[in-house]
Each structure stands twice: as structure tokens, then as C-alpha cells.
Design a protein around this motif. Structure first.
Motif, PDB file in Angstrom:
ATOM      1  N   SER A 124      21.651   2.226 -19.890  1.00 31.20           N
ATOM      2  CA  SER A 124      22.627   1.458 -20.224  1.00 31.20           C
ATOM      3  C   SER A 124      24.091   2.588 -20.299  1.00 31.20           C
ATOM      4  CB  SER A 124      23.292   0.884 -21.656  1.00 31.20           C
ATOM      5  OG  SER A 124      22.708  -0.701 -21.411  1.00 31.20           O
ATOM      6  N   TYR A 125      25.062   3.346 -19.478  1.00 26.44           N
ATOM      7  CA  TYR A 125      25.967   3.971 -20.400  1.00 26.44           C
ATOM      8  C   TYR A 125      26.076   4.523 -21.207  1.00 26.44           C
ATOM      9  CZ  TYR A 125      29.882   7.238 -20.185  1.00 26.44           C
ATOM     10  OH  TYR A 125      30.990   8.004 -20.397  1.00 26.44           O
ATOM     11  N   GLU A 126      25.306   6.370 -21.296  1.00 25.09           N
ATOM     12  CA  GLU A 126      25.447   6.535 -22.465  1.00 25.09           C
ATOM     13  C   GLU A 126      26.028   8.090 -23.089  1.00 25.09           C
ATOM     14  OE1 GLU A 126      21.057   7.199 -24.306  1.00 25.09           O
ATOM     15  OE2 GLU A 126      21.024   5.256 -23.650  1.00 25.09           O
ATOM     16  N   PRO A 127      27.082   8.237 -23.328  1.00 23.49           N
ATOM     17  CA  PRO A 127      28.377   9.724 -23.365  1.00 23.49           C
ATOM     18  C   PRO A 127      27.606  10.152 -24.155  1.00 23.49           C
ATOM     19  CG  PRO A 127      29.703   7.741 -23.962  1.00 23.49           C
ATOM     20  CD  PRO A 127      28.028   6.637 -23.685  1.00 23.49           C
ATOM     21  N   TRP A 128      26.903  10.007 -25.200  1.00 23.16           N
ATOM     22  CA  TRP A 128      26.554  11.300 -26.094  1.00 23.16           C
ATOM     23  C   TRP A 128      25.090  11.678 -26.420  1.00 23.16           C
ATOM     24  CZ3 TRP A 128      26.501   5.967 -26.323  1.00 23.16           C
ATOM     25  CH2 TRP A 128      24.850   5.304 -26.384  1.00 23.16           C
TER      26      TRP A 128
ATOM     27  N   ALA B 225      32.446  17.615 -21.023  1.00 22.71           N
ATOM     28  CA  ALA B 225      31.736  17.274 -19.737  1.00 22.71           C
ATOM     29  C   ALA B 225      32.593  18.205 -19.257  1.00 22.71           C
ATOM     30  CB  ALA B 225      32.922  15.765 -19.231  1.00 22.71           C
ATOM     31  N   GLU B 226      33.761  19.096 -19.519  1.00 24.36           N
ATOM     32  CA  GLU B 226      34.444  19.477 -18.459  1.00 24.36           C
ATOM     33  C   GLU B 226      33.345  21.292 -18.692  1.00 24.36           C
ATOM     34  OE1 GLU B 226      38.125  20.511 -20.150  1.00 24.36           O
ATOM     35  OE2 GLU B 226      38.459  18.984 -19.334  1.00 24.36           O
ATOM     36  N   ASN B 227      32.145  21.275 -19.933  1.00 19.77           N
ATOM     37  CA  ASN B 227      32.092  22.714 -20.096  1.00 19.77           C
ATOM     38  C   ASN B 227      30.461  22.380 -20.427  1.00 19.77           C
ATOM     39  OD1 ASN B 227      34.658  24.569 -20.326  1.00 19.77           O
ATOM     40  ND2 ASN B 227      34.373  22.539 -21.640  1.00 19.77           N
ATOM     41  N   ALA B 228      29.978  21.612 -20.684  1.00 20.03           N
ATOM     42  CA  ALA B 228      28.219  21.566 -20.944  1.00 20.03           C
ATOM     43  C   ALA B 228      27.154  22.549 -20.607  1.00 20.03           C
ATOM     44  CB  ALA B 228      28.453  20.258 -21.160  1.00 20.03           C
ATOM     45  N   TYR B 229      28.067  21.862 -18.814  1.00 19.81           N
ATOM     46  CA  TYR B 229      26.913  22.320 -17.929  1.00 19.81           C
ATOM     47  C   TYR B 229      27.211  24.176 -17.486  1.00 19.81           C
ATOM     48  CZ  TYR B 229      31.161  24.642 -15.034  1.00 19.81           C
ATOM     49  OH  TYR B 229      32.415  24.902 -14.895  1.00 19.81           O
TER      50      TYR B 229
ATOM     51  N   GLY C 193      32.683  13.255 -14.277  1.00 20.81           N
ATOM     52  CA  GLY C 193      31.754  12.975 -15.958  1.00 20.81           C
ATOM     53  C   GLY C 193      30.407  13.361 -15.623  1.00 20.81           C
ATOM     54  N   GLN C 194      29.681  14.100 -14.719  1.00 17.68           N
ATOM     55  CA  GLN C 194      28.076  14.385 -14.864  1.00 17.68           C
ATOM     56  C   GLN C 194      28.016  16.096 -14.247  1.00 17.68           C
ATOM     57  OE1 GLN C 194      25.953  12.979 -15.646  1.00 17.68           O
ATOM     58  NE2 GLN C 194      25.155  15.159 -15.917  1.00 17.68           N
ATOM     59  N   PRO C 195      28.788  17.494 -15.611  1.00 19.93           N
ATOM     60  CA  PRO C 195      28.050  18.542 -15.131  1.00 19.93           C
ATOM     61  C   PRO C 195      27.693  18.609 -14.634  1.00 19.93           C
ATOM     62  CG  PRO C 195      29.335  18.428 -16.408  1.00 19.93           C
ATOM     63  CD  PRO C 195      28.593  16.569 -16.486  1.00 19.93           C
ATOM     64  N   ASN C 196      26.875  19.329 -13.834  1.00 15.69           N
ATOM     65  CA  ASN C 196      25.952  20.015 -13.003  1.00 15.69           C
ATOM     66  C   ASN C 196      25.086  21.948 -13.821  1.00 15.69           C
ATOM     67  OD1 ASN C 196      24.334  21.481 -10.713  1.00 15.69           O
ATOM     68  ND2 ASN C 196      23.715  19.738 -10.707  1.00 15.69           N
TER      69      ASN C 196
END
Length: 310
Positions: free
Chosen positions: A285-289, A264-268, A118-121
């Protein structure tokens, strides 16, 4: 009668019985056969007395013989040569001069490690970018947060209005976000900017409210950065929501939206990455936003200490 043969009415010369009548007869018979019809028929005989050289025999007009396969072969044949064994053949080849061999490590660079799930690069390449291979100077954190300076106002551009509040981003981050937003829209995903640049005074007010809710600075820091330590100061960080789905704004539930899955799939591809994934080493804390832009050398340098803590 061929030269060398005697014929006389007188008493023959006295020779030993064994050698008197001993004559050698060389016969070459060239009679027609199935395989020699094209050559015709030739028969010659020559008698040679003892002691005479075979050279006195008249040479045949043809020096060709038929091989067992019926093909013509020139005679005399070349003397056969002793075949070399495999070792002799190999040793007969001159050896090449020795060359310096590269080790495996020198030939192939190490493969970069894949980012957490879930962590794009940024840039479409997993692992840290080349500029992060060298550890930057140690930077002290405060309550798990790195210090950040405010971006200059002339570098900021307006990117949205969120419920009457104007939001700004650094110009390079804004351009990248607009491209990402348009591509997401073409895929049926609506990306909404909730929060962009934030000044130190603004962050101080937010952090104070969290202290009031959580009871301590340490507890507040798990949800909000202390003033002077927020990524929003840089103009490269942005909080993203999905359309008008306010029930998931700034909440872990945002992870279940189409917007988060698309990010998660394209932001990188546009230079954005998740700042605080689950289990991050900063203890936030986890911040998916919450996403940050690292698609330029300047942005990468700003976040390099934090990125090495993944």
C-alpha cells in the motif's frame, strides 16, 4: 637625326617604293596631365628602320605607369594565371587520412529515466545510480516483501523519543536525517521521527496484530511486512510525520502536509527516497510517510533488489 637614317646629296639607294619610305616611329609622350603633374613633362621620339630590333630604342628612365585609379604600378606586370574552379581548388588540397568514427551510442551515454512523480532520487540525479546498472542476484520475496537482516546494534544511534519509545537509526542515516531535519526547520517545516530501527521480534508482534485486523497474512502484508522482511530491520528506514499533527501520522493523508511536500522536493538531496510510492510493483500500500536512506554504498547495496522493481 637618329642612327639608321640616311641623308646624302647623291642618288639615293634603290629600294622598292613600298619599303623605301617605310619607317616605324615609336613615340612616348609624357606630357603633363591632371593625373601626372608630379612627373613633369618628358617627350622622346625614336625612329627605327625596318629590320631593327625595338631594343635599340632608348629605355625610358622610369618604368612606372599610372593605373586607371591614379596609383603607381610596377611594369611589366606579372603574367596572369588562370583561376582554378571550385572543384580544382578542393582536389588540390591533400586529403586527410581516414579516421575511425564513433557511433552516436558510443559518443553519448543513454539519458537516465526520470523517477515516478513524488519519488525523489538520491544524489540529485534521476535514474538508477551506476552501481544498480548491473542486476543483482535474484532475491525471492515473501508476500511482496524483500528479506532484510537486522543491522548490528553498535551501528545504531538514538535519534528520537516518540511518546516514550526510543528510536534508533544507522549512524550514517541518522547524520543525514539530522541535516535534513535542520534544513526543513529553517524552511518552516517540522519533521518528526515516528519509527526507526525495528528488530525481528518487534516486527513479528506488529505483523500478528495486522493479521488479526485484516484476517489473513496476505491482507496484512499489504500494510505491514512479515518479520525478517521489513526495511526497518536495516536501520536505514524511517517513518516521518509533521510536528504534532497526529491525525496524519502513518496515514495516506500525510501526503497533504507541508512536511511531505518538502520531502518530495528535497529528501533526495540528503540520500532519502520514498520506499512505497503509489502503484509500486511490490504490491504494498502507498506509504507517503515511509522513507529509506540510500546515500551510502552500504545502504544502496541493501536496497538494490527493491529499487530495481520500481
Amino acid at each position: 637625326m637618329l642612327p639608321g637614317c640616311f641623308k646624302s646629296a647623291g642618288k639615293p639607294p634603290e629600294f622598292s617604293t613600298k619599303s623605301t619610305q617605310q619607317k616605324q616611329e615609336i613615340s612616348v609622350d609624357r606630357s603633363p596631365s591632371n593625373t601626372e603633374e608630379s612627373l613633369g613633362s618628358v617627350s622622346q621620339k625614336a625612329v627605327v628602320s625596318p629590320g631593327e630590333e625595338p631594343a635599340s630604342v632608348p629605355a625610358l628612365h622610369s618604368q612606372k605607369q599610372l593605373s586607371f585609379e591614379g596609383e603607381l604600378a610596377l611594369t611589366p606586370t606579372a603574367p596572369s594565371q588562370k583561376p582554378l574552379n571550385s572543384e580544382q581548388e578542393l582536389t588540390s588540397v591533400p586529403a586527410l587520412p581516414p579516421q575511425k568514427q564513433l557511433s552516436f551510442e558510443q559518443k553519448l551515454p543513454p539519458l537516465p529515466a526520470a523517477p515516478p512523480q513524488g519519488q525523489p532520487n538520491p544524489g540529485g540525479v534521476y535514474g538508477q545510480p551506476p552501481e544498480l546498472l548491473h542486476t543483482p542476484p535474484q532475491v525471492e520475496t515473501h508476500l511482496g516483501h524483500f528479506p532484510y537482516a537486522e543491522n548490528q546494534r553498535q551501528n545504531l544511534v538514538k535519534v528520537a523519543d516518540f511518546y516514550g519509545r526510543e528510536e534508533f537509526l544507522d549512524r550514517t542515516a541518522a547524520n543525514a536525517f539530522f541535516q535534513m531535519q535542520a534544513d526543513a526547520k529553517a524552511s518552516g517545516v517540522d519533521l518528526t521521527i515516528i519509527s526507526g530501527f525495528r528488530s525481528v521480534p518487534q516486527q513479528e508482534r506488529l505483523f500478528s496484530r495486522q493479521i488479526s485486523k485484516r484476517g489473513s497474512r496476505e491482507a496484512a502484508a499489504r500494510l505491514s511486512a512479515p518479520p525478517g522482511h521489513s526495511e526497518h530491520h536495516t536501520g536505514y528506514a524511517v517513518d516521518i510525520g509533521e510536528g504534532e499533527d497526529i491525525d496524519t501520522f502513518l496515514k495516506p493523508e500525510f501526503e497533504s502536509t507541508k512536511a511531505y511536500r518538502w520531502l518530495a522536493e528535497n529528501a533526495y538531496r540528503y540520500g532519502f527516497e520514498l520506499s512505497f510510492p503509489q502503484g509500486n510493483s511490490q504490491g504494498v500500500s502507498y506509504e507517503p510517510w515511509h522513507w529509506r536512506y540510500v546515500g551510502s554504498p552500504e545502504a544502496t547495496a541493501v536496497f538494490s533488489p527493491a529499487r530495481l522493481t520500481y
